[in-house]
Write an enzyme that holds these catalytic residues in place. Sequence first.
Site, PDB file in Angstrom:
ATOM      1  CE  LYS A   1     -40.019 -62.109  -0.885  1.00  0.00           C
ATOM      2  NZ  LYS A   1     -39.851 -63.016  -2.043  1.00  0.00           N
TER       3      LYS A   1
HETATM    4  C1  LIG Z   1     -40.821 -63.219  -3.028  1.00  0.00           C
HETATM    5  C2  LIG Z   1     -40.317 -63.819  -4.282  1.00  0.00           C
HETATM    6  C3  LIG Z   1     -41.009 -63.720  -5.504  1.00  0.00           C
HETATM    7  C4  LIG Z   1     -42.366 -63.070  -5.616  1.00  0.00           C
HETATM    8  O1  LIG Z   1     -42.320 -61.686  -5.506  1.00  0.00           O
HETATM    9  P1  LIG Z   1     -43.682 -60.861  -5.266  1.00  0.00           P
HETATM   10  O2  LIG Z   1     -43.261 -59.452  -5.077  1.00  0.00           O
HETATM   11  O3  LIG Z   1     -44.306 -61.445  -4.024  1.00  0.00           O
HETATM   12  O4  LIG Z   1     -44.550 -61.076  -6.456  1.00  0.00           O
HETATM   13  C5  LIG Z   1     -40.432 -64.230  -6.651  1.00  0.00           C
HETATM   14  N1  LIG Z   1     -39.246 -64.874  -6.600  1.00  0.00           N
HETATM   15  C6  LIG Z   1     -38.549 -65.011  -5.456  1.00  0.00           C
HETATM   16  C7  LIG Z   1     -37.257 -65.738  -5.483  1.00  0.00           C
HETATM   17  C8  LIG Z   1     -39.056 -64.492  -4.259  1.00  0.00           C
HETATM   18  O5  LIG Z   1     -38.362 -64.654  -3.125  1.00  0.00           O
END
Ligand SMILES: *Cc1c(COP(=O)(O)O)cnc(C)c1O
Length: 430
Positions: free
Chosen positions: A107
């Site tokens: 993210k």
């Molecule tokens: C947010 C997150 C996900 C999921 O990603 P999406 O884009 O919401 O499908 C998967 N793994 C981790 C570690 C995350 O923080």
Amino acid sequence: MKYYSLNGKASEVNFRNALIKGLAEDKGLYFPKSIQKLPEEFIENIHSFTEQEIAFTIIKQFIGDEIPDSVLKQIIEETLNFDFPFVDIEENIKTLELFHGPTMAFKDVGARFMARCLGYFNKDNNQEVTVLVATSGDTGGAVASGFLGVKNVKVVILYPSQKVSEVQEKQLTTLCKNIYALEVEGTFDDCQAMVKKAFLDDSITSIKQLTSANSINIARWLPQIFYFFFAFKALKGNNKKVVFSVPSGNFGNICAGLMAKKLGLPIHQFIASTNANDIIPKFIQTGDYHPLPSVQTISNAMDVGDPSNFIRIQKIYNNDFDALKKDLLSYSFTDDETRRAMLHLYKNCNYISDPHGAVGYLGLKKYEIHNDTIGIFLETAHPVKFLDVVEPIINKSIEYPEQIQSVMTETKVATFIHSYDELKSFLLNN
Ligand SMILES: *Cc1c(COP(=O)(O)O)cnc(C)c1O
């Protein structure tokens, strides 16, 4: 570039306003009005471009002239100041590690890009913007780090007390400056409900300009396209078919992968790997979409019962279910399967995965990768972020990487709140 609402009842906006609004007035997600395939020569010669050049070529059409090229290049440079390495796992299986950013979750890419775009649009604006966000863990840290020190932007993060990991809590609560952490007595759903209520509360929005930074924001979603191209570049000279398995919760990451394909990247197959929250695997099987309350799992960043970005995926395929089904498989895995996969990866492949990455690995195993194919699963967070899950499974303690070590010794600063009224007075008085 113009963006329209997928609910079809709001007016079109430019990139800047889509970013600032987050969601359209009719509660629809924004979607680009046109998507131009990239030139074939670009993809054929991808090895001759730097990561920054690749990212610029991808994102340019989605921003148009709203940010000058020189500024956009600078934003990309600052967003991508870390690596996206491949690690070999087994024959024909690799993982693409997306966690080498400051908060060690993928993210970081979206949050850093969005923060810098907002900083640019806001540079001559004397009215402060408040970014209000609820987090179950990773979002908060990435947003806090991404927006730290951005001029005229204040960030308020709500997180559920005692329901995020120790590392995640430190990442949220120790930066200070323009970052405010609110520790909420309740669950993530309570945090989310309070945030939604604030956005609809005229007594706040008439005084404060509120913006969201959750994963449906186009400025967080679109830069995630970058690393699918980077992976393709790193496979240089490999003529095998490429399959990506993406551990999915809100389906933003995999939606970016499907956009990469739409832009012309020759990816053979996508697998959306989920935990017990199996709304999409069921949908792909039956064609029926049934959102459900989320269930708690050990891969908790994917505990989503009604994935927000899925509507964008359907739009990419013009709601053609058969076309979508060709490109997208989706499998669900239990916590026990995930634990066994983590132990297997550790014992047999000498790789410590986090629970989300392990779900991605399971997707490739179920698909069965043959010799004409290369399977890539995305490792979306460093295992240290889920220490309490990982350590007992592999029976070994994990060392804190540098980024985490420094934050663990800082002092937590958070305001405890019990109700919406306390959130409201915090927003109005700070
Ligand atoms: C947010 C997150 C996900 C999921 O990603 P999406 O884009 O919401 O499908 C998967 N793994 C981790 C570690 C995350 O923080």
